[in-house]
Scaffold this active site. Structure first.
Site, mmCIF file in Angstrom:
data_model
loop_
_atom_site.group_PDB
_atom_site.id
_atom_site.type_symbol
_atom_site.label_atom_id
_atom_site.label_comp_id
_atom_site.label_asym_id
_atom_site.label_seq_id
_atom_site.Cartn_x
_atom_site.Cartn_y
_atom_site.Cartn_z
ATOM 1 N N GLU A 78 0.780 -1.226 0.000
ATOM 2 C CA GLU A 78 0.000 0.000 0.000
ATOM 3 C C GLU A 78 0.818 1.285 0.000
ATOM 4 O OE1 GLU A 78 -3.376 0.234 -0.189
ATOM 5 O OE2 GLU A 78 -3.421 -1.944 -0.475
ATOM 6 N N SER A 115 -44.220 -33.952 39.811
ATOM 7 C CA SER A 115 -43.706 -34.259 41.152
ATOM 8 C C SER A 115 -42.450 -33.463 41.493
ATOM 9 C CB SER A 115 -43.405 -35.753 41.259
ATOM 10 O OG SER A 115 -44.587 -36.490 41.138
#
Length: 819
Positions: free
Chosen positions: A87, A465
């Site tokens: 770059e 239960s």
């Protein structure tokens, strides 16, 4: 000559003045777009929300921009060189703009009328990415130049490069190079190779064109060009260059991979925080640390998975996804292409049956490879008829599969494959620390990606239960004892709150006559529970049960309450059981331990109500559990003040219930858990009417875990499926690992409890010398009176003399109940 020089000088001067004038004019046009010094030094990235376990394992990430910011010091040297080579090789030597590059761009603009290349330096790319749009206009370019020059004045080169490395878009929603490393390679930056650095360094120019996943050949060309540039610039040696250009393209689409699977947890956190932060939640860079323990969460995931798959295989094979015999002779590409039409479970694979024999099937897998599936991986696949029945077990592979079948396979011991089918049944698990309510693991269903409904928090099902311990605790608080006798005999109730006359029964229709409450609970006898609530009264029971955190308005005001007919979530049930586990205190489950901002500053720290056994109380209103209670706790860093969990039930009652529920495991419906060989565990099964819901909730003195299993459409689980068969195995597998290498943790036994010998048939005080006497615990004000002679009337002939000190009951006793 002098005249010509003078003319040229005047022209040059005019040109210079014109340039200055134009520059000044342009500056006046764009100056409002140039950020101030303070704005440049206060740049904030959009960072997604990240959620971690308490031991800092990534659970999930929320945000459109995948970004993992890094400091300049953490940028690998080879990556920095690769980026500069690609770059801006002159980055450390220019003032923010590259004059040659700009002149080239200007010439292209003048000659073509369009901006073809920007001549952008890294500094200019930072200016554009942070402060400007991406429109290609003359004025935007001039603004970019001015901002770049100012950036170079206000920030160091390292600061600018750090901004670039964290901001640049690199495809696949990855912003910044650390995110790209995770997305394309499933690794952190410092784990990549030179070839991989060069590959991702080539992405800023055109993320879609040079994407190594979508365009590997074009990406390879750019990677090698960058490596050549690095060699030319003296950044790498010839040998390193040669090795890198010969390296294959290994990029894949990994996304941001969590360290641990806890998607239901991540969504709970996201949803809660969204109420406060809104859309900013996804960009502010918040880091959330939950109470989840990564090892226990992994164990919870596996336990639920194994429990669901065991249930699914017990009920038979529902058949292949499809059968396409024409594909057997098709091309590899055609065979693989058909798999796109079917969904599957993560980590599973689809397969096409190419050929079968008696002993194995040759398969084409999704990845194009072939695999021979032996009969051992198929032997479970008896044909499914319904949830109550399946057909005959297969004897050969041909009994199950034919060429052309499209099937699912799941990993079997991580070394091979096993025939599978996406299960319909669901299961959920919640485990929390009973001392402060910290949620240590949570699984809301079998597969989050198939169904995001969280059954731990969002599903309200009947506990059956599993709810009885709260009824029995209410009875103890209202004058009953573990030795109180209730007659287990047929009865008809005409309750105005019920639609018709009700005849409760026990599992199998058997009745046991006069039964002590201890026995009735560990055998899970329905009729005793109903009679007990009828005697005690519904109103006092509801008044007491609310101490466990239940809303009385959510509970039925009729006798069905005794059998767990309320609609409750696993979270509510586990919270209630925590009161038994910690000796009588109510804690509030919590999931978020702390939240940090992007700078690492703590913006939220949980202060959970904690059980105060060894602290100094400052405030404590026992009669008002919701009042603020505070205490001083000794910690490693000194004495601190924290909220104290309120006591909501008497410690004597909490311990007696704990001891009775230990009998559930020693002698009753939870006997399978004896395989853990832990004397400190207690719990209770639960199965609702027609077996639509199966539960097991269990605990010791530190940890509470609840497991639920059922169908979302409330279909029955089928014959032989109870809490003890459908949910207890999942609980056992989870607790085996959770309790491994930990000492026994018993609920504290209050010194006020009294143990005396009783008559097992009547629950009364035993006579001197009575041969079948047994021990039972009582609160000191509820000890039966001493007897010196036998009564003329006995309360029955029930001789199952089992308690915590007796032998297990005979095998003909029912091991579960239905509601």
């Amino acid at each position: 000559m002098a005249k010509t020089f003078k003319i040229l000088f005047i022209l040059a001067l005019l040109g210079a003045l014109a340039t200055v004038g134009i520059t000044y004019g342009v500056y006046q046009q764009v100056k409002d777009s140039i950020p101030t010094k303070e704005e440049m030094k206060d740049i904030e990235l959009q960072i997604p929300l990240r959620i971690y376990t308490r031991d800092e394992k990534l659970i999930g990430e929320f945000g459109e921009q995948r970004r993992s910011p890094i400091r300049y010091e953490d940028i690998p040297h080879d990556l920095e060189n690769a980026v500069l080579a690609a770059e801006d090789s002159n980055f450390y030597h220019h003032p923010g703009v590259d004059i040659v590059g700009l002149l080239r761009a200007a010439y292209q603009l003048v000659s073509t009328g369009e901006i073809q290349s920007g001549g952008s330096t890294i500094t200019m790319q930072v200016a554009r990415n942070y402060f400007l749009s991406f429109e290609q206009t003359f004025m935007r370019k001039f603004t970019e130049i001015f901002i770049s020059l100012k950036l170079e004045q206000e920030l160091s080169k390292h600061d600018i490069l750090e901004l670039y490395m964290n901001k640049i878009y690199l495809g696949k929603r990855a912003y910044g190079f650390e995110a790209a490393a995770q997305v394309y390679y499933g690794k952190h930056l410092d784990e990549l190779t030179l070839a991989q650095y060069a590959m991702i360094a080539g992405l800023p120019k055109a993320p879609s064109r040079y994407n190594p996943v979508a365009n590997s050949s074009r990406a390879l060309i750019r990677r090698n060009w960058i490596l050549q540039r690095m060699l030319t610039l003296g950044m790498i040696e010839k040998e390193a260059y040669q090795n890198a250009v010969e390296a294959p393209v290994t990029a894949e689409n990994y996304g941001i991979q969590p360290d641990i699977e806890a998607n239901y947890v991540a969504e709970m956190v996201r949803h809660e925080l969204y109420q406060s932060y809104g859309e900013k939640l996804y960009t502010e860079g918040l880091v959330v640390y939950t109470t989840i323990d990564s090892e226990r969460q992994n164990n919870a995931n596996q336990s639920v998975y194994d429990g669901v798959m065991a249930y699914d295989e017990r009920h038979g094979y529902r058949g292949t996804l499809d059968t396409r015999t024409n594909l057997v002779s098709a091309t590899l590409e055609e065979q693989q292409d058909v798999f796109k039409n079917f969904s599957n479970i993560p980590s599973w694979t689809l397969a096409l049956v190419l050929e079968t024999t008696d002993t194995n099937a040759t398969l084409r897998l999704e990845d194009g490879s072939t695999f021979d599936l032996s009969f051992d991986g198929i032997s479970w696949a008896a044909p499914y008829i319904n949830e109550n029945y399946h057909g005959k077990n297969p004897k050969t592979v041909d009994d199950v599969l034919v060429a052309g079948d499209i099937i699912q396979l799941r990993p079997d011991d991580n070394t091979t494959w096993r025939l599978a089918q996406s299960p319909v049944v669901q299961s959920a698990l919640l485990s929390l620390d009973s001392k402060d309510g910290a949620i240590e693991s949570l699984v809301g269903g079998f597969d989050y990606f198939s169904n995001k409904f969280n059954r731990v928090t969002q599903s309200k099902r009947q506990p059956g239960s599993n709810f009885k311990p709260f009824i029995y605790a209410s009875a103890l608080a209202n004058g009953y004892t573990a030795a109180s006798v209730i007659n287990d005999a047929p009865v008809v109730f005409h309750d105005s709150n019920l639609a018709s006359a009700w005849r409760p029964t026990n599992d199998g229709g058997k009745f046991y006559g006069p039964t002590r409450l201890r026995q009735a609970l560990y055998r899970s006898q329905n009729v005793v529970s109903v009679r007990l609530l009828d005697e005690m009264g519904i109103r006092p029971a509801l008044e007491y049960i609310k101490h466990f955190g239940f809303d009385p308005n959510e509970l039925p005001r009729n006798l069905s309450l005794s059998l767990g007919s309320a609609n409750l979530s696993p979270l509510q049930i586990a919270t209630g059981y925590a009161v038994f586990s910690n000796g009588g205190y109510r804690v509030q489950p919590y999931l978020i331990d702390r939240i940090e901002d992007r700078a690492g500053e703590i913006v939220f720290q949980a202060e959970p109500m904690t059980v105060c056994n060894d602290c100094t109380m400052l405030e404590n209103d026992i009669d008002n559990p919701d009042a603020p209670n505070k205490g001083l706790f000794d910690t490693d860093s000194g004495v601190i003040e924290l909220p104290v969990a309120p006591r909501v039930i008497d410690s004597d009652i909490a311990y007696i219930m704990y001891d009775i529920m230990r009998d559930v495991i020693r002698y009753g419906t939870g006997r399978r858990a004896r395989v853990l060989e832990r004397s400190d565990i207690a719990g209770k099964t639960g199965t609702t009417n027609d077996g639509r819901d199966a539960w097991f909730s269990g605990f010791n003195g530190d940890i509470v875990t609840s497991v639920w299993t059922g169908f979302d459409d409330m279909s029955p689980l089928g014959r032989g499926e109870w809490g003890g068969s459908a949910s207890l195995p999942t609980w056992i597998n989870y607790m085996r690992a959770a309790l491994a290498d930990t000492p026994a943790s018993y609920v504290n036994k209050p010194s006020s409890l009294v143990t005396v010998r009783i008559d097992p048939d009547t629950g009364e005080r035993a006579l001197p010398g009575q041969s079948n006497a047994m021990f039972e615990m009582f609160r000191k004000d509820h000890v039966p009176e001493r007897r010196m002679s036998a009564r003329s009337e006995q309360a029955g002939s029930n001789t199952q003399n089992n308690s915590s000190s007796e032998q297990a009951p005979s095998s003909n006793i029912a091991i579960e109940n239905l509601f």
